[in-house]
Design an enzyme around this catalytic site. Structure first.
Site, PDB file in Angstrom:
ATOM      1  N   TYR A 108      64.100  25.030 -15.985  1.00 40.13           N
ATOM      2  CA  TYR A 108      64.534  23.978 -16.911  1.00 40.13           C
ATOM      3  C   TYR A 108      65.714  24.433 -17.755  1.00 40.13           C
ATOM      4  O   TYR A 108      65.758  25.588 -18.196  1.00 40.13           O
ATOM      5  CB  TYR A 108      63.380  23.583 -17.849  1.00 40.13           C
ATOM      6  CG  TYR A 108      63.772  22.452 -18.773  1.00 40.13           C
ATOM      7  CD1 TYR A 108      63.715  21.137 -18.335  1.00 40.13           C
ATOM      8  CD2 TYR A 108      64.235  22.699 -20.063  1.00 40.13           C
ATOM      9  CE1 TYR A 108      64.110  20.097 -19.157  1.00 40.13           C
ATOM     10  CE2 TYR A 108      64.631  21.659 -20.892  1.00 40.13           C
ATOM     11  CZ  TYR A 108      64.555  20.356 -20.439  1.00 40.13           C
ATOM     12  OH  TYR A 108      64.955  19.334 -21.247  1.00 40.13           O
ATOM     13  N   TRP A 110      69.851  23.020 -19.572  1.00 39.25           N
ATOM     14  CA  TRP A 110      71.006  22.112 -19.554  1.00 39.25           C
ATOM     15  C   TRP A 110      72.198  22.647 -18.784  1.00 39.25           C
ATOM     16  O   TRP A 110      73.133  21.922 -18.512  1.00 39.25           O
ATOM     17  CB  TRP A 110      71.404  21.789 -21.000  1.00 39.25           C
ATOM     18  CG  TRP A 110      70.787  20.519 -21.489  1.00 39.25           C
ATOM     19  CD1 TRP A 110      69.454  20.249 -21.560  1.00 39.25           C
ATOM     20  CD2 TRP A 110      71.477  19.349 -21.943  1.00 39.25           C
ATOM     21  NE1 TRP A 110      69.278  18.974 -22.056  1.00 39.25           N
ATOM     22  CE2 TRP A 110      70.504  18.408 -22.304  1.00 39.25           C
ATOM     23  CE3 TRP A 110      72.822  19.021 -22.112  1.00 39.25           C
ATOM     24  CZ2 TRP A 110      70.821  17.149 -22.808  1.00 39.25           C
ATOM     25  CZ3 TRP A 110      73.139  17.766 -22.613  1.00 39.25           C
ATOM     26  CH2 TRP A 110      72.139  16.837 -22.942  1.00 39.25           C
TER      27      TRP A 110
END
Ligand SMILES: Nc1nc2c(c(=O)[nH]1)N[C@H]1C(S)=C(S)[C@@H](COP(=O)(O)OP(=O)(O)OC[C@H]3O[C@@H](n4cnc5c(=O)[nH]c(N)nc54)[C@H](O)[C@@H]3O)O[C@H]1N2
Ligand SMILES: Nc1nc2c(c(=O)[nH]1)N[C@H]1C(S)=C(S)[C@@H](COP(=O)(O)OP(=O)(O)OC[C@H]3O[C@@H](n4cnc5c(=O)[nH]c(N)nc54)[C@H](O)[C@@H]3O)O[C@H]1N2
Ligand SMILES: [Mo]
Length: 760
Positions: A108, A110
Site C-alpha cells: 500500500y 501513494w
C-alpha cells in the site's frame, strides 16, 4: 539544462536543474499552485536518498527468518548483481517452499504521479506474472470504512465522492454547506495521479460571495479557509454521530423532516425514527443527550437544525471522521441527514462524500481515462483489509470478521513493498515492528531511507519521478502530462520497472512481465490505447511523439457531477440505486444480518473504547500535513520550513498550555500506553481546549526502536495511535484520533536523526 514538463500528486510544473537544486515554475494554467512543489527543490541529491543496494547485516549473515533485530541492525552495501541474485533466490525459495500465498504484495502507498512507473502497479504486475500471485490488501487507509459501507446503503463510493456534487453546482446553488471535518485547502491541493488546476479556493470564494453559508464542524478552526467566510462549530473529536443524531431528532420532533422524500426515496426511516425517539429503550437521542457527548451547546444544536430546514443544503463528511473507531456511523448519518432534509439529487444539495479531502472530488470526469498498466492475473484469492497488516503478521491462522465474511489470516513469509511507507501510514509502530520481525524477509524499493527502508532486509534504490519518463494523469484532471526527466538517477538508483524486469529475467518470466517493451515502449503503448479509446468517441489527439514534445494534452470531459443521485431523484423506478431496496438504505437488512454489535442495521452512536481520562486527558488529532504529502519528501525545503529545530509542530490551546506550564516553542512530550514522542508546541486559539493536533508524516525516528514504548524524537503520531479496526464491517484504519497525555519536556532533548542514513 533545458526546462522540462513534469507532474506530481500536488500539481504539474516546469522544472530546470541548476547545480544541486531545481528551479520550479508551476503549470501556467494552474490558478492556485501548491506550495508543496517547494519540497522537490532540494530532493534530488539529498543525503537521505538511497544510493546503493543494501542488505541488512543479520539477514545477510544468518539468512531469512524471524529476527528481532529489524530496525536496529546495520546494512551492508552490495552490487546490483549480488542484490538481484539474493532477491531472485529468496523469491524462488519462498515460491517453491510455500507458494505465492506466503507472499504479501499489498504494498500500500501513494508512490508517484506517473501512471506507468506507479510502484504498486509494478509490484503487483511482477508478482502476478512472475510468481503466480500474492496475498493482496483491499480498500485504503483513506476511506476504509466508507468504501465498504456506502455500497450497502447508497452505491459505489466514487459516485458520491469523485462523481458527487460538483464545485460548480455548489458555487451556483448551495445555500448551506455543512462540512463535517471542514474543507481544508491543505488537503485539496493533492490528487492521486496529479492535478493541473487547483480550483477549490476560487469556488468557495464564489459561493461565499453569492451568500452561501459554510459551516465547518471540526475541532480545528483551520479546516475552513478564510475564503469561505464561514462559521466554525467546534466539537469533541469522534462525536459527530451523536451530533447528527440530535439534529435528526430535532428535525423529527419539530416536524421538519421531508416525509415525502423519506417515503419515496429511502428505506427504513420508521426503524431509525423509533430509535431516535427512544421508543425501544426509552433513551431519546435528543440535543441534551448529544450535547453531553459532543460538547456542542443544546441551543446551538437546535439552531443548527432550524438553519438546515427549508434551504438548499449540502452535507459532506470528511474522510477523517471515518478514520476512527465506528467511523462508519458519521458517514451513514450524513447521508440520512441529507435525506431527512429531502436534499439528495437537487442542484448543489444532498450528500457528497469527502468533498475537498482530495483534489479529485467535486471535479469533472474525463470522457475516457488514461489506461492503467495491466496487472496480470492473481492466482491467489486471499486478502486482508489494508489496515490489518500487523494483525495478519502477528496472528496467522486466526479468524477475523469483514463485511459479512469470516476470514482467516494467511501465514506470510515474505513481504514486498514498493511505493509505500508502512512506518508512516500504520498505527502503533512498536507493534508494527514486532509484526515485521516475524517475517522471513522484507524487500523494499525506496527513493530514500524512510523508517520502512530501515526495517527492511533488502533495500533496492529506486529512481524518483524526476529521474525518468512517465505520463501523469488523473481521471478527474483534464490535462495529461508528459513527465520528462530533469535529472539522471541518483547514485546507483534504478527504475522499479528496470529492477522487476531483471528479476523477471532471472526467474525465467521476462517476456510475461515486459511483453517485450522497455519503459518508453510502454508509454507509447498506453498512450496508443488512450488514442484508440478517444477515437471511438470521434476525438482525435496527436500521436505520441507530438504529445511528448508538447508536454501537455487537454482531454475532453463530462459534466455529469452527481449523476447517480440526480437520475435517481428524477425517476427512482427507472434509475434505482444499486442497493437491495433500490433506495437509500437508512436501515440495511444486509448489515443487520451480519450481527455485528459494533455496526448494527441502522446508524447509531457507539462510544469508543478509549476516551480521555485523568491518565490521558487529551484527544490527539493526527491529520494530514499541510506541508507535504504524507511522509513523502519530509526532508524537502517546504516540509522542513514547517518544523521547529527539526521537530514537528504540535498545536494546543493556550488554556491547556498555561495549565501545563507550556510556552510557545517549548519541546513537549506526548505519551500514552503505546509510546511517546517529542514535538514543538504551538499555542493557538484555533483548536478546542482538550484537543491537540500533530500532523502525520514526520519520519519515524525512535531512540530505541525495540523499546516496548518507543520514543520518537521527531514527532510521528503513529507511535501513539491505536491499531484497531473501525468495526467488524469494514476493519478500516482508525489512526485519525487517539487519547494522549501531554507535558513539557525537561532536560536535554535528543537531536533528530531521521534524515541521516543508517551505517553501511
Ligand atoms: N495516524 C494517521 N495515520 C495515517 C493517516 C491519518 O490520518 N492518521 N492517514 C492515512 C492515509 S489517508 C494514507 S493514504 C496513508 C499514506 O501512506 P503512504 O501512501 O504509505 O505514504 P507516502 O508517504 O505517500 O508513501 C509513499 C512512499 O513511496 C516512496 N516513493 C515515491 N515514489 C516512488 C517510486 O517511484 N518508487 C518507489 N519504490 N518508491 C517511491 C516515497 O519515498 C514514500 O516513502 O497514511 C495513512 N496514515
Ligand atoms: N497537504 C496534504 N493534503 C492531503 C494529504 C496529505 O498528506 N497532505 N493526503 C491526502 C489523502 S491520501 C487523503 S485520504 C485526504 C484525507 O482527507 P481527510 O482525512 O479528510 O484529511 P485530514 O486532514 O486527516 O482531516 C480533515 C480534518 O478533519 C478534522 N477532524 C478530525 N477528527 C474529526 C472528528 O472526529 N470530527 C470532525 N468533525 N472533524 C474531525 C481534523 O481537524 C482534520 O483537519 O487528504 C489528502 N490531502
Ligand atoms: Mo489517503
Amino acid at each position: 539544462m533545458t526546462e522540462v514538463m513534469h507532474s506530481s500528486h500536488w500539481g504539474a510544473f516546469r522544472a530546470r536543474r541548476e547545480g544541486d537544486s531545481l528551479k520550479i515554475a508551476p503549470f501556467s494554467a494552474d490558478p492556485d499552485p501548491s506550495p508543496l512543489l517547494g519540497n522537490l527543490r532540494n530532493a534530488l541529491n539529498h543525503p537521505a536518498r538511497v544510493a546503493r543496494p543494501m542488505v541488512r547485516r543479520g539477514w545477510l549473515e544468518k539468512g531469512p527468518g524471524a529476527d528481532a533485530c529489524r530496525g536496529l541492525d546495520s546494512y551492508v552495501a552490495v552490487s546490483w548483481e549480488e542484490a538481484y541474485a539474493l532477491v531472485a533466490d529468496e523469491l524462488r525459495r519462498v515460491g517453491e517452499q510455500y507458494g505465492p500465498a506466503a507472499i504479501f504484495g499489498g504494498s500500500y502507498g501513494w508512490s508517484s504521479a506517473g501512471r506507468f512507473h506507479h510502484a504498486q502497479s509494478q509490484v503487483h504486475r511482477f508478482l502476478n506474472t512472475v510468481m503466480g500471485g500474492y496475498v493482496r490488501s483491499v480498500n485504503s487507509y483513506s476511506s476504509g470504512a466508507a468504501s465498504v459501507l456506502l455500497p450497502h446503503i447508497v452505491g459505489d463510493m466514487n459516485e458520491i465522492a469523485r462523481r458527487g456534487v460538483s464545485w460548480e453546482s455548489i458555487a451556483q446553488h448551495s445555500e448551506v454547506v455543512l462540512a463535517f471535518g471542514g474543507l481544508a485547502l491543505k488537503n485539496s491541493q493533492v490528487a492521486s495521479g496529479g492535478l493541473s488546476e487547483h480550483t477549490e479556493r476560487g469556488f468557495m470564494l464564489q459561493a461565499a460571495r453569492r451568500g452561501a453559508r459554510f459551516i465547518s464542524v471540526s475541532p480545528l478552526r483551520s479546516d475552513l479557509p478564510d475564503e469561505a467566510n464561514g462559521e466554525w462549530l467546534p466539537l469533541i473529536p469522534g462525536t459527530d454521530a451523536a451530533l447528527i443524531l440530535a439534529l435528526l431528532h430535532e428535525l423529527t420532533v419539530q416536524g421538519l423532516t421531508d416525509d415525502d422524500f423519506l417515503a419515496r426515496y429511502t428505506h427504513g426511516w420508521p426503524q431509525m425514527k423509533a430509535w431516535l425517539l427512544g421508543e425501544e429503550d426509552g433513551a431519546a437521542r435528543d440535543a441534551a443527550w448529544a450535547s453531553a457527548i459532543c460538547g456542542v451547546p443544546v441551543a446551538q444544536i437546535r439552531a443548527l437544525a432550524q438553519a438546515l430546514h427549508g434551504r438548499r443544503v449540502l452535507i459532506t463528511v470528511a474522510h477523517a471522521l471515518q478514520r476512527a473507531e465506528h467511523g462508519e456511523q458519521p458517514v451513514w448519518l450524513g447521508l440520512v441527514l441529507a435525506a431527512a432534509l429531502g436534499q439528495p439529487g437537487l442542484p448543489g444539495g444532498g450528500f457528497t462524500y469527502a468533498l475537498g479531502a482530495l483534489g479529485h472530488y467535486g471535479k469533472h470526469h474525463n470522457l475516457v481515462s488514461f489506461p492503467a498498466l495491466p496487472q496480470g492475473k492473481n492466482g491467489i484469492d486471499r486478502f486482508i483489509p489494508v489496515a490489518r497488516i500487523a494483525d495478519m503478521l502477528l496472528h496467522p491462522g486466526e479468524k477475523f470478521h469483514y463485511n459479512g465474511r469470516h476470514l482467516t489470516y494467511p501465514d506470510i513469509k515474505l513481504a514486498y513493498w514498493a511505493g509505500g511507507n508502512p512506518f508512516h501510514h500504520h498505527q502503533d509502530l512498536a507493534r508494527l515492528r514486532q509484526a515485521f520481525c516475524r517475517l522471513d524477509t522484507l524487500i523494499v524499493h525506496e527513493n530514500a531511507w524512510t523508517a520502512t527502508a530501515r526495517h527492511a532486509d533488502i533495500v533496492l534504490p529506486a529512481t524518483m519521478t524526476l529521474e525518468r519518463e512517465d505520463i501523469g494523469g488523473a481521471p478527474t484532471d483534464r490535462h495529461l502530462i508528459a513527465m520528462q526527466p530533469v535529472a539522471t538517477p541518483y547514485g546507483e538508483a534504478r527504475d522499479d520497472y528496470q529492477i522487476f524486469s531483471e528479476l523477471a529475467r532471472r526467474l525465467g518470466r521476462e517476456a510475461a512481465f515486459t511483453e517485450g517493451r522497455d519503459a518508453r515502449g510502454w508509454l507509447a503503448h498506453l498512450y496508443g490505447q488512450l488514442q484508440e479509446k478517444l477515437a471511438a468517441h470521434q476525438v482525435d489527439v496527436p500521436d505520441f511523439a507530438t504529445f511528448w514534445q508538447q508536454g501537455v494534452l487537454a482531454l475532453p470531459q463530462l459534466h455529469d457531477g452527481g449523476r447517480m443521485m440526480n437520475a435517481f431523484r428524477a425517476d427512482p423506478a427507472a434509475h434505482p440505486l444499486p442497493t437491495p431496496s433500490g433506495k437509500i438504505q437508512i436501515y440495511s437488512e444486509a448489515i443487520a444480518g451480519f450481527g455485528y454489535d459494533d455496526c448494527p442495521g441502522h446508524p447509531v452512536w457507539r462510544a469508543p473504547r478509549e476516551q480521555p481520562s485523568a491518565h490521558c486527558p487529551f484527544w490527539l488529532i493526527a491529520n494530514q500535513p499541510a506541508t507535504r504529502l504524507h511522509s513523502q519528501l519530509d526532508f524537502g525545503d517546504y516540509s522542513c520550513s514547517g518544523k521547529r529545530n527539526g521537530r514537528e509542530v504540535c498545536s494546543l490551546h493556550p488554556q491547556d498550555a498555561q495549565r501545563l506550564g507550556i510556552a510557545d516553542d517549548d519541546v513537549i512530550e506526548l505519551f500514552n500506553a503505546r509510546g511517546h514522542l517529542l514535538a514543538s508546541a504551538r499555542l493557538t486559539e484555533g483548536i478546542m481546549p482538550g484537543v491537540v493536533r500533530l500532523p502525520t508524516g514526520a519520519w519515524y525516528d525512535p531512540v530505541d526502536p525495540a523499546a516496548a514504548r518507543p520514543l520518537c524524537r521527531h514527532g510521528n503520531p503513529n507511535v501513539l495511535t491505536q491499531d484497531i479496526g473501525t468495526s467488524s464491517l469494514a476493519q478500516g484504519c482508525t489512526g485519525q484520533i487517539t487519547v494522549v497525555s501531554v507535558r513539557k519536556f525537561t532536560g536535554e532533548a535528543p537531536a533528530v536523526a531521521a534524515f541521516t542514513p543508517p551505517q553501511g
